[in-house]
Design an enzyme around this catalytic site. Structure first.
Site, PDB file in Angstrom:
ATOM      1  N   HIS A 123      10.703  -4.858   0.492  1.00  0.00           N
ATOM      2  CA  HIS A 123      10.722  -3.346   0.004  1.00  0.00           C
ATOM      3  C   HIS A 123      12.148  -2.712   0.261  1.00  0.00           C
ATOM      4  O   HIS A 123      13.012  -3.329   1.123  1.00  0.00           O
ATOM      5  CB  HIS A 123       9.889  -2.790   0.970  1.00  0.00           C
ATOM      6  N   ASP A 200       9.108  -7.025   9.019  1.00  0.00           N
ATOM      7  CA  ASP A 200       8.490  -5.789   8.316  1.00  0.00           C
ATOM      8  C   ASP A 200       7.025  -5.774   8.236  1.00  0.00           C
ATOM      9  O   ASP A 200       6.511  -6.304   7.350  1.00  0.00           O
ATOM     10  CB  ASP A 200       9.279  -5.530   7.069  1.00  0.00           C
ATOM     11  N   GLN A 203       3.057  -3.589   5.822  1.00  0.00           N
ATOM     12  CA  GLN A 203       1.802  -4.000   5.189  1.00  0.00           C
ATOM     13  C   GLN A 203       0.742  -5.035   5.918  1.00  0.00           C
ATOM     14  O   GLN A 203      -0.274  -5.482   5.387  1.00  0.00           O
ATOM     15  CB  GLN A 203       1.906  -4.384   3.669  1.00  0.00           C
ATOM     16  N   CYS A 364       9.178   0.190  -5.109  1.00  0.00           N
ATOM     17  CA  CYS A 364      10.191   0.036  -4.126  1.00  0.00           C
ATOM     18  C   CYS A 364      10.470  -1.366  -4.006  1.00  0.00           C
ATOM     19  O   CYS A 364      11.073  -1.832  -2.841  1.00  0.00           O
ATOM     20  CB  CYS A 364       9.906   0.801  -2.860  1.00  0.00           C
TER      21      CYS A 364
HETATM   22  N1  PMP Z   1       7.997  -1.843   4.074  1.00  0.00           N
HETATM   23  C1  PMP Z   1       7.051  -2.019   3.111  1.00  0.00           C
HETATM   24  C2  PMP Z   1       6.502  -3.680   2.978  1.00  0.00           C
HETATM   25  C3  PMP Z   1       6.368  -0.947   2.779  1.00  0.00           C
HETATM   26  O1  PMP Z   1       5.336  -1.121   1.903  1.00  0.00           O
HETATM   27  C4  PMP Z   1       6.885   0.237   2.960  1.00  0.00           C
HETATM   28  C5  PMP Z   1       6.032   1.608   2.300  1.00  0.00           C
HETATM   29  N2  PMP Z   1       5.769   1.456   1.248  1.00  0.00           N
HETATM   30  C6  PMP Z   1       7.988   0.421   3.850  1.00  0.00           C
HETATM   31  C7  PMP Z   1       8.448  -0.808   4.182  1.00  0.00           C
HETATM   32  C8  PMP Z   1       8.593   1.706   3.984  1.00  0.00           C
HETATM   33  O2  PMP Z   1       7.689   2.479   4.926  1.00  0.00           O
HETATM   34  P1  PMP Z   1       8.137   4.100   5.348  1.00  0.00           P
HETATM   35  O3  PMP Z   1       8.137   4.755   4.110  1.00  0.00           O
HETATM   36  O4  PMP Z   1       6.857   4.374   5.705  1.00  0.00           O
HETATM   37  O5  PMP Z   1       9.153   4.181   6.102  1.00  0.00           O
END
Ligand code: PMP
Length: 406
Positions: A123, A200, A203, A364
């Protein structure tokens, strides 16, 4: 199916509404999850009865709020099987957690010429903070490629690792493909080169039992809003010995021991990383979400989602011209797909009019969609409160999209 979905769905008030006079089918859980009444009630109780700023007060309400905040920290520690409360830092979410680590660990550990390994499926939140660190410090990014089935190329990762590798930061689960990465193995390989490992977990945390001690990762981060808790709260887990070594990210109230104009000394863990008034009400909501998950049973949640994934994969695969991106055996309940010749945005817009909420676009993860030669997908991401009837509604909706564009 071992869960009583009728009962569970009643816990989530938002799910039982109509959208455009059609029953809502909410399949955008990868973006954010809905909240059970128990979480909403926990937040309401804070605002209605217990609210006062934490840690600094001597009065009754401040002590109530502080106790609730620290209870929530303990719940998270137990849930992810960390060794100590000191390893649980509250942040605003995954993005804030990664930025904190990229700064603090980066300041302590990164020199010009060092290498940081990410993967092609990250992401943007787990790419850009590392790029910013590389620019500051003259370090380099290396990228683990993704195979055609959506898994990481672990052989290629082995070849990227070297004595120059200082940090490996990868996602537990791909938000776009659903792939579950072998994070214990990735960690072991990185540790053989004395590199630190950041996972991270945005998910990963909501789909099964986590044990950070077994994985042995140095950091694991996640957002509350993806685990049935409120927005604006998240977690940075870090091993105590490392959090003790690295400098704080932000300075301010609550993170200090003493302040003079000559020198400031920092508070002990985890407060050293919690500058300013924390989102303590969000943290209490996160604690309530964890209580809820534990009461339903995380293993039963995983089982229910697996069944739903198998059912949905079979059903969607039977649609002529539908291609699924991410076909690993090791997946969470997320399906990314495209209908031949139909733009993902068009598919999403038609589904919306049928009351079906899916996400479209690059999610993203632009480097990942580019790797597959596309600019985005339609993503249906299921939570344990979704039903087979909702999968059927998605299937019928997609036939309708094909009819309209065919
Ligand atoms: N990493 C991953 C794998 C995500 O799916 C997301 C959210 N879509 C994020 C990071 C960022 O999370 P947040 O916007 O809650 O900070």
């Amino acid at each position: 199916m071992s869960l009583d979905l009728n009962k569970i769905r009643k816990d989530f008030p938002l799910l039982s509404q109509d959208i455009y006079k059609k029953p809502l089918v909410y399949l955008d859980n990868g973006a954010t999850t809905q909240k059970p009444q128990q979480v909403i009630d926990a937040e309401l109780e804070m605002y209605n009865a217990l609210n006062s700023n934490i840690h600094r007060g001597v009065h009754y309400l401040s002590n109530c709020s502080t106790d609730k905040f620290e209870e929530a920290r303990k719940k998270i520690k137990d849930f992810i099987k960390a060794s100590s409360d000191k390893e649980i830092v509250f942040t605003a979410g995954t993005t804030a957690s990664v930025n904190t680590i990229a700064f603090s660990l980066g300041e302590y550990w990164i020199e010009p010429g060092d290498e940081i390994i990410l993967s092609e499926m990250e992401h943007h939140s787990n790419i850009v903070p590392w790029q910013m660190l590389c620019e500051r410090k003259g370090a380099k990014l290396k990228v683990i490629p993704v195979l055609d089935n959506g898994e990481l190329d672990i052989d290629a990762y082995g070849k990227l690792l070297s004595d120059k590798t200082k940090i490996v930061s990868v996602t537990h689960v791909s938000n776009t493909l659903g792939t579950i990465n072998p994070i214990a193995k990735i960690t072991e390989m990185a540790h053989s080169k004395d590199a630190y490992v950041v996972i991270d977990g945005a998910q990963g945390i909501q789909h099964g039992q986590l044990n950070v001690k077994d994985i042995d990762c140095d950091f694991y981060v996640f957002s509350g809003h993806k685990i049935f808790a409120p927005t604006g709260i998240g977690v940075l887990y870090g091993k105590e010995e490392i959090l003790n070594k690295i400098p704080p990210y932000q300075g301010g109230g609550d993170m200090i021991d003493t302040v003079t104009f000559e020198k400031t000394t920092y508070a002990e863990l985890p407060f050293k990383f919690e500058a300013g008034t924390a989102n303590y009400i969000g943290a209490v909501g996160l604690g309530a979400a964890i209580d809820y998950i534990v009461s339903v049973g995380i293993e039963d949640i995983a089982e229910q989602e697996k069944e739903l994934l198998e059912y949905a994969t079979k059903k969607l695969s039977s649609i002529d011209g539908l291609k699924i991106y991410g076909t690993s055996e090791n997946k969470v309940s997320t399906i990314s797909f495209l209908l031949d010749g139909i733009h993902h945005l068009d598919t999403g817009m038609i589904l919306d009019k049928l009351g079906i909420a899916v996400r479209t676009g690059h999610h993203c993860t632009q480097p990942l969609t580019k790797r597959f030669g596309i600019d985005g997908t339609v993503r249906a991401s299921f939570a344990f409160y979704n039903t087979k009837e909702e999968v059927d509604a998605l299937y019928d909706g997609l036939l309708k999209v094909k009819e309209l564009f065919g």
